[in-house]
Scaffold this motif. Structure first.
Motif, PDB file in Angstrom:
ATOM      1  N   HIS A  45      74.319   3.706  81.766  1.00 17.32           N
ATOM      2  CA  HIS A  45      73.902   4.960  82.398  1.00 17.32           C
ATOM      3  C   HIS A  45      72.451   5.345  82.094  1.00 17.32           C
ATOM      4  O   HIS A  45      72.069   6.498  82.262  1.00 17.32           O
ATOM      5  N   PHE A  46      71.659   4.370  81.671  1.00 17.48           N
ATOM      6  CA  PHE A  46      70.238   4.636  81.414  1.00 17.48           C
ATOM      7  C   PHE A  46      69.409   4.247  82.630  1.00 17.48           C
ATOM      8  O   PHE A  46      69.585   3.153  83.169  1.00 17.48           O
ATOM      9  N   PRO A  47      68.490   5.119  83.059  1.00 15.32           N
ATOM     10  CA  PRO A  47      68.305   6.494  82.581  1.00 15.32           C
ATOM     11  C   PRO A  47      69.278   7.441  83.285  1.00 15.32           C
ATOM     12  O   PRO A  47      69.530   7.295  84.482  1.00 15.32           O
ATOM     13  N   HIS A  48      69.824   8.378  82.532  1.00 15.28           N
ATOM     14  CA  HIS A  48      70.692   9.366  83.155  1.00 15.28           C
ATOM     15  C   HIS A  48      69.855  10.583  83.553  1.00 15.28           C
ATOM     16  O   HIS A  48      68.712  10.736  83.135  1.00 15.28           O
ATOM     17  N   ASN A  49      70.436  11.431  84.386  1.00  9.69           N
ATOM     18  CA  ASN A  49      69.762  12.670  84.778  1.00  9.69           C
ATOM     19  C   ASN A  49      69.797  13.614  83.583  1.00  9.69           C
ATOM     20  O   ASN A  49      70.827  14.215  83.288  1.00  9.69           O
ATOM     21  N   GLU A  50      68.662  13.752  82.902  1.00 10.78           N
ATOM     22  CA  GLU A  50      68.661  14.517  81.662  1.00 10.78           C
ATOM     23  C   GLU A  50      68.508  16.023  81.877  1.00 10.78           C
ATOM     24  O   GLU A  50      68.590  16.789  80.907  1.00 10.78           O
ATOM     25  N   LEU A  51      68.332  16.457  83.114  1.00 13.85           N
ATOM     26  CA  LEU A  51      68.097  17.891  83.342  1.00 13.85           C
ATOM     27  C   LEU A  51      69.249  18.777  82.879  1.00 13.85           C
ATOM     28  O   LEU A  51      69.010  19.805  82.226  1.00 13.85           O
ATOM     29  N   PRO A  52      70.518  18.440  83.183  1.00 11.17           N
ATOM     30  CA  PRO A  52      71.598  19.308  82.684  1.00 11.17           C
ATOM     31  C   PRO A  52      71.622  19.392  81.159  1.00 11.17           C
ATOM     32  O   PRO A  52      71.822  20.472  80.587  1.00 11.17           O
ATOM     33  N   GLY A  53      71.408  18.260  80.503  1.00 10.71           N
ATOM     34  CA  GLY A  53      71.395  18.261  79.044  1.00 10.71           C
ATOM     35  C   GLY A  53      70.231  19.039  78.485  1.00 10.71           C
ATOM     36  O   GLY A  53      70.367  19.790  77.511  1.00 10.71           O
ATOM     37  N   CYS A  54      69.061  18.875  79.096  1.00 13.40           N
ATOM     38  CA  CYS A  54      67.877  19.613  78.622  1.00 13.40           C
ATOM     39  C   CYS A  54      68.088  21.111  78.779  1.00 13.40           C
ATOM     40  O   CYS A  54      67.749  21.892  77.870  1.00 13.40           O
ATOM     41  N   ALA A  55      68.633  21.515  79.921  1.00  4.00           N
ATOM     42  CA  ALA A  55      68.884  22.944  80.133  1.00  4.00           C
ATOM     43  C   ALA A  55      69.845  23.481  79.086  1.00  4.00           C
ATOM     44  O   ALA A  55      69.643  24.578  78.537  1.00  4.00           O
ATOM     45  N   ALA A  56      70.874  22.706  78.779  1.00  2.85           N
ATOM     46  CA  ALA A  56      71.847  23.145  77.773  1.00  2.85           C
ATOM     47  C   ALA A  56      71.219  23.220  76.393  1.00  2.85           C
ATOM     48  O   ALA A  56      71.437  24.183  75.644  1.00  2.85           O
ATOM     49  N   VAL A  57      70.438  22.211  76.037  1.00  2.00           N
ATOM     50  CA  VAL A  57      69.799  22.201  74.710  1.00  2.00           C
ATOM     51  C   VAL A  57      68.849  23.389  74.567  1.00  2.00           C
ATOM     52  O   VAL A  57      68.854  24.080  73.541  1.00  2.00           O
ATOM     53  N   ILE A  58      68.056  23.652  75.589  1.00  2.00           N
ATOM     54  CA  ILE A  58      67.099  24.760  75.510  1.00  2.00           C
ATOM     55  C   ILE A  58      67.834  26.092  75.483  1.00  2.00           C
ATOM     56  O   ILE A  58      67.471  27.006  74.720  1.00  2.00           O
ATOM     57  N   ALA A  59      68.884  26.219  76.301  1.00  2.00           N
ATOM     58  CA  ALA A  59      69.664  27.458  76.294  1.00  2.00           C
ATOM     59  C   ALA A  59      70.273  27.712  74.918  1.00  2.00           C
ATOM     60  O   ALA A  59      70.239  28.839  74.406  1.00  2.00           O
ATOM     61  N   VAL A  60      70.795  26.667  74.296  1.00  2.00           N
ATOM     62  CA  VAL A  60      71.370  26.800  72.953  1.00  2.00           C
ATOM     63  C   VAL A  60      70.274  27.137  71.942  1.00  2.00           C
ATOM     64  O   VAL A  60      70.437  28.021  71.098  1.00  2.00           O
ATOM     65  N   ARG A  61      69.155  26.450  72.040  1.00  2.00           N
ATOM     66  CA  ARG A  61      68.032  26.702  71.121  1.00  2.00           C
ATOM     67  C   ARG A  61      67.595  28.167  71.180  1.00  2.00           C
ATOM     68  O   ARG A  61      67.366  28.808  70.157  1.00  2.00           O
ATOM     69  N   GLU A  62      67.495  28.698  72.385  1.00  2.00           N
ATOM     70  CA  GLU A  62      66.936  30.038  72.563  1.00  2.00           C
ATOM     71  C   GLU A  62      67.942  31.159  72.337  1.00  2.00           C
ATOM     72  O   GLU A  62      67.542  32.297  72.090  1.00  2.00           O
ATOM     73  N   THR A  63      69.235  30.848  72.420  1.00  2.00           N
ATOM     74  CA  THR A  63      70.228  31.920  72.308  1.00  2.00           C
ATOM     75  C   THR A  63      71.150  31.787  71.096  1.00  2.00           C
ATOM     76  O   THR A  63      71.725  32.783  70.661  1.00  2.00           O
ATOM     77  N   ILE A  64      71.286  30.576  70.560  1.00  2.00           N
ATOM     78  CA  ILE A  64      72.198  30.367  69.426  1.00  2.00           C
ATOM     79  C   ILE A  64      71.435  29.925  68.188  1.00  2.00           C
ATOM     80  O   ILE A  64      71.632  30.473  67.102  1.00  2.00           O
ATOM     81  N   GLY A  65      70.548  28.933  68.350  1.00  2.00           N
ATOM     82  CA  GLY A  65      69.770  28.514  67.195  1.00  2.00           C
ATOM     83  C   GLY A  65      69.297  27.081  67.278  1.00  2.00           C
ATOM     84  O   GLY A  65      69.769  26.289  68.098  1.00  2.00           O
ATOM     85  N   ASP A  66      68.357  26.750  66.392  1.00  2.00           N
ATOM     86  CA  ASP A  66      67.768  25.415  66.386  1.00  2.00           C
ATOM     87  C   ASP A  66      68.761  24.334  65.970  1.00  2.00           C
ATOM     88  O   ASP A  66      68.818  23.265  66.582  1.00  2.00           O
ATOM     89  N   ALA A  67      69.534  24.584  64.934  1.00  2.00           N
ATOM     90  CA  ALA A  67      70.436  23.545  64.421  1.00  2.00           C
ATOM     91  C   ALA A  67      71.467  23.102  65.462  1.00  2.00           C
ATOM     92  O   ALA A  67      71.650  21.895  65.671  1.00  2.00           O
ATOM     93  N   PRO A  68      72.167  24.037  66.148  1.00  2.00           N
ATOM     94  CA  PRO A  68      73.113  23.573  67.156  1.00  2.00           C
ATOM     95  C   PRO A  68      72.438  22.892  68.348  1.00  2.00           C
ATOM     96  O   PRO A  68      73.020  21.989  68.959  1.00  2.00           O
ATOM     97  N   ALA A  69      71.219  23.304  68.668  1.00  2.00           N
ATOM     98  CA  ALA A  69      70.493  22.651  69.760  1.00  2.00           C
ATOM     99  C   ALA A  69      70.175  21.204  69.398  1.00  2.00           C
ATOM    100  O   ALA A  69      70.328  20.291  70.229  1.00  2.00           O
ATOM    101  N   ILE A  70      69.740  20.975  68.161  1.00  2.00           N
ATOM    102  CA  ILE A  70      69.450  19.617  67.700  1.00  2.00           C
ATOM    103  C   ILE A  70      70.732  18.788  67.661  1.00  2.00           C
ATOM    104  O   ILE A  70      70.750  17.623  68.085  1.00  2.00           O
TER     105      ILE A  70
END
Length: 199
Positions: free
Chosen positions: A83-108
């Motif tokens: 599956h490389f390369p996969h469409n990383e946009l959904p994952g990026c959106a989720a990671v950034i949303a988690v980073r900005e609303t929950i925290g750095d550690a869960p985003a990482i």
């Protein structure tokens, strides 16, 4: 000490360094903030080429190096995952949303879980059911994060982060930035460690 961590959710090199940069930050008491930026834009703005446009020699050497690092680190990656390369946009959106609303550690944690799914498990992280399972494995509410990640502001934030990365000199993934010092590639983690040790 603080590390800005510029990652690609498609990069095997980001995956190979994932556990080590987390452990290194913890060992030195450094904070770590992840930015899953758009390396297509960064390559275009910094003289790099996306993988399909690189010469056959460079593409072949990349595969040799992946096998060497896999064996050296004992990380069981698939050199050419389905599956490389996969469409990383959904994952990026989720990671950034988690980073900005929950925290750095869960985003990482989520970003690294996405990379493991792609490079070790032959999974497609862009598949909605797969992403939901990965979110749950990271201790996140899959339905809540999926709904939150659908807000277009997170991908807008990604582009702003991308422009900021270019402006500070980032040109490849992964990049670890401590103050004015940029360390490109998981093979530079020894230098990251020395920099953290200096304080």
């Amino acid at each position: 000490m603080h590390i800005d961590y510029y990652a690609s959710l498609n990069s095997p090199w980001t995956h190979l360094g994932a556990a080590r940069i987390e452990a290194m930050a913890e060992r030195h008491g450094a904070t770590l903030r992840i930015y899953p930026v758009d390396f297509g834009t960064i390559f275009a703005g910094s003289g790099g080429l996306p993988l399909p446009k690189r010469s056959p020699q460079r593409q072949a050497y990349r595969l040799q190096e992946l096998a060497r690092w896999r064996d050296h680190l004992g990380i069981p990656i698939t050199i050419q995952p389905r599956h490389f390369p996969h469409n990383e946009l959904p994952g990026c959106a989720a990671v950034i949303a988690v980073r900005e609303t929950i925290g750095d550690a869960p985003a990482i944690r989520l970003a690294h879980r996405i990379l493991k799914a792609l490079w070790e498990e032959e999974a497609n992280p862009a598949d909605p059911d797969t992403q939901a399972a990965l979110l749950a494995e990271c201790g996140l509410d899959a339905a809540q994060v999926t709904s939150l990640a659908a807000d277009p502001r997170w991908l807008e934030r990604r582009m702003a982060d991308t422009e900021a990365a270019l402006a500070r000199g980032v040109f490849g993934a992964p990049a670890y930035v401590i103050g004015e010092d940029i360390f490109w590639g998981q093979d530079r983690l020894d230098f990251v460690e020395r920099r953290l040790a200096r304080g």
